[in-house]
Design a protein around this motif. Structure first.
Motif, PDB file in Angstrom:
ATOM      1  N   LEU A  80     -25.915  37.111  -3.132  1.00 26.06           N
ATOM      2  CA  LEU A  80     -26.994  37.385  -2.175  1.00 26.06           C
ATOM      3  C   LEU A  80     -28.176  36.445  -2.403  1.00 26.06           C
ATOM      4  N   ALA A  81     -28.488  36.175  -3.669  1.00 25.72           N
ATOM      5  CA  ALA A  81     -29.582  35.246  -3.967  1.00 25.72           C
ATOM      6  C   ALA A  81     -29.263  33.849  -3.443  1.00 25.72           C
ATOM      7  N   LEU A  82     -28.017  33.412  -3.600  1.00 26.17           N
ATOM      8  CA  LEU A  82     -27.629  32.090  -3.097  1.00 26.17           C
ATOM      9  C   LEU A  82     -27.645  32.048  -1.566  1.00 26.17           C
ATOM     10  N   ILE A  83     -27.220  33.134  -0.928  1.00 27.81           N
ATOM     11  CA  ILE A  83     -27.295  33.194   0.534  1.00 27.81           C
ATOM     12  C   ILE A  83     -28.751  33.102   0.984  1.00 27.81           C
ATOM     13  N   LEU A  84     -29.644  33.811   0.285  1.00 26.22           N
ATOM     14  CA  LEU A  84     -31.066  33.752   0.626  1.00 26.22           C
ATOM     15  C   LEU A  84     -31.598  32.329   0.493  1.00 26.22           C
ATOM     16  N   VAL A  85     -31.247  31.655  -0.583  1.00 26.65           N
ATOM     17  CA  VAL A  85     -31.691  30.267  -0.762  1.00 26.65           C
ATOM     18  C   VAL A  85     -31.138  29.392   0.361  1.00 26.65           C
ATOM     19  N   MET A  90     -30.305  30.341   3.337  1.00 25.16           N
ATOM     20  CA  MET A  90     -31.018  30.693   4.559  1.00 25.16           C
ATOM     21  C   MET A  90     -32.398  30.025   4.599  1.00 25.16           C
ATOM     22  N   LEU A  91     -33.064  29.992   3.465  1.00 22.65           N
ATOM     23  CA  LEU A  91     -34.382  29.333   3.408  1.00 22.65           C
ATOM     24  C   LEU A  91     -34.247  27.830   3.660  1.00 22.65           C
ATOM     25  N   VAL A  92     -33.196  27.214   3.107  1.00 22.24           N
ATOM     26  CA  VAL A  92     -32.941  25.797   3.383  1.00 22.24           C
ATOM     27  C   VAL A  92     -32.753  25.604   4.886  1.00 22.24           C
ATOM     28  N   TRP A 127     -24.110  18.774  10.166  1.00 16.88           N
ATOM     29  CA  TRP A 127     -24.935  19.635   9.315  1.00 16.88           C
ATOM     30  C   TRP A 127     -25.173  21.022   9.919  1.00 16.88           C
ATOM     31  N   PRO A 128     -25.585  21.150  11.179  1.00 11.02           N
ATOM     32  CA  PRO A 128     -25.828  22.497  11.706  1.00 11.02           C
ATOM     33  C   PRO A 128     -24.579  23.384  11.690  1.00 11.02           C
ATOM     34  N   ASN A 129     -23.438  22.828  12.017  1.00  8.64           N
ATOM     35  CA  ASN A 129     -22.215  23.629  12.008  1.00  8.64           C
ATOM     36  C   ASN A 129     -21.743  23.927  10.586  1.00  8.64           C
ATOM     37  N   ALA A 130     -21.945  22.994   9.664  1.00 12.44           N
ATOM     38  CA  ALA A 130     -21.611  23.254   8.258  1.00 12.44           C
ATOM     39  C   ALA A 130     -22.503  24.360   7.709  1.00 12.44           C
ATOM     40  N   TRP A 131     -23.779  24.316   8.065  1.00 15.45           N
ATOM     41  CA  TRP A 131     -24.709  25.364   7.635  1.00 15.45           C
ATOM     42  C   TRP A 131     -24.242  26.723   8.151  1.00 15.45           C
ATOM     43  N   VAL A 147     -35.306  36.327   6.955  1.00  9.38           N
ATOM     44  CA  VAL A 147     -35.141  34.880   7.130  1.00  9.38           C
ATOM     45  C   VAL A 147     -34.148  34.595   8.255  1.00  9.38           C
ATOM     46  N   ALA A 148     -33.119  35.422   8.383  1.00  9.33           N
ATOM     47  CA  ALA A 148     -32.157  35.245   9.479  1.00  9.33           C
ATOM     48  C   ALA A 148     -32.826  35.434  10.833  1.00  9.33           C
ATOM     49  N   THR A 149     -33.721  36.411  10.940  1.00  9.76           N
ATOM     50  CA  THR A 149     -34.425  36.602  12.220  1.00  9.76           C
ATOM     51  C   THR A 149     -35.307  35.399  12.516  1.00  9.76           C
ATOM     52  N   MET A 150     -35.937  34.846  11.494  1.00 11.68           N
ATOM     53  CA  MET A 150     -36.759  33.649  11.701  1.00 11.68           C
ATOM     54  C   MET A 150     -35.896  32.469  12.134  1.00 11.68           C
ATOM     55  N   ASN A 151     -34.734  32.314  11.501  1.00 11.92           N
ATOM     56  CA  ASN A 151     -33.822  31.233  11.870  1.00 11.92           C
ATOM     57  C   ASN A 151     -33.376  31.359  13.321  1.00 11.92           C
ATOM     58  N   LEU A 152     -32.984  32.558  13.725  1.00  9.25           N
ATOM     59  CA  LEU A 152     -32.535  32.763  15.101  1.00  9.25           C
ATOM     60  C   LEU A 152     -33.667  32.496  16.092  1.00  9.25           C
ATOM     61  N   TRP A 153     -34.841  32.965  15.765  1.00  7.79           N
ATOM     62  CA  TRP A 153     -35.987  32.777  16.662  1.00  7.79           C
ATOM     63  C   TRP A 153     -36.285  31.284  16.828  1.00  7.79           C
ATOM     64  N   LEU A 154     -36.319  30.552  15.717  1.00  7.12           N
ATOM     65  CA  LEU A 154     -36.600  29.116  15.789  1.00  7.12           C
ATOM     66  C   LEU A 154     -35.503  28.360  16.527  1.00  7.12           C
ATOM     67  N   ARG A 155     -34.248  28.736  16.263  1.00 11.33           N
ATOM     68  CA  ARG A 155     -33.144  28.060  16.940  1.00 11.33           C
ATOM     69  C   ARG A 155     -33.219  28.285  18.451  1.00 11.33           C
TER      70      ARG A 155
END
Length: 178
Positions: free
Chosen positions: A165-170, A172-174, A137-141, A51-59
């Protein structure tokens, strides 16, 4: 080839390597599931890396207009992607290891969690250096993405780390849909 296409190819290669390492790790987990206990932390961490790779790619995709080719652009992209490439390999023990994936995580969790915090940490440093670190919001995230793995370093319990880890994953998905 435009500057964006040139830099995006390099960045996509690095992020793709992290994703491919996770895919290989999942295949190894499935293949060795009878010999080695998988646990919860390794699959959660692997999902976070994906999910982190997807976030970086989209950003990066959203910022295509301002992309310039140069050494600082490449250094910045390497700083963002390399922790995920490292983590995608380090989260799985080497071939032939009999250590459970859960035990491997707990033996090396501080290094893995530091690698997980590195990318958002670099982003926060970059925004601060640019003078664009605002309470939005982006900087808080990003701040939560940075501090959550660091907070997990202080917690030694298995349940606390699994839940963290589960909360971090959630989270990241948000962020993926922000």
């Amino acid at each position: 080839m435009s500057a964006f296409e040139f830099v995006f190819t390099f960045y996509s290669l690095m992020l793709g390597l992290a994703a491919a390492n996770v895919g290989t790790g999942f295949a190894d987990m499935w293949r060795d599931r009878r010999a080695i206990q998988v646990g919860v932390c390794a699959p959660l961490l692997a999902a976070i890396v994906l999910v982190a790779t997807m976030n970086l790619w989209l950003r990066f995709w959203r910022s295509w207009e301002g992309v310039e080719v140069g050494p600082w652009a490449l250094i910045t992209l390497v700083a963002y992607a390399l922790p995920l490439v490292f983590l995608s390999r380090a989260m799985f023990p080497g071939a032939g290891s009999t250590t459970s994936l859960e035990d491997h995580f707990f033996q090396h969790r501080r290094v893995m969690l530091a690698a997980l915090a590195a990318t958002p940490g670099f982003s926060l440093i970059w925004y601060a250096a640019q003078g664009t670190l605002m309470p939005d919001w982006p900087n808080a995230w990003l701040a939560i993405r940075f501090f959550a793995p660091l907070a997990l370093m202080a917690l030694t319990g298995r349940t606390a780390n699994r839940l963290g880890l589960a909360l971090i994953l959630v989270w990241m998905l948000v962020g993926l849909f922000r």
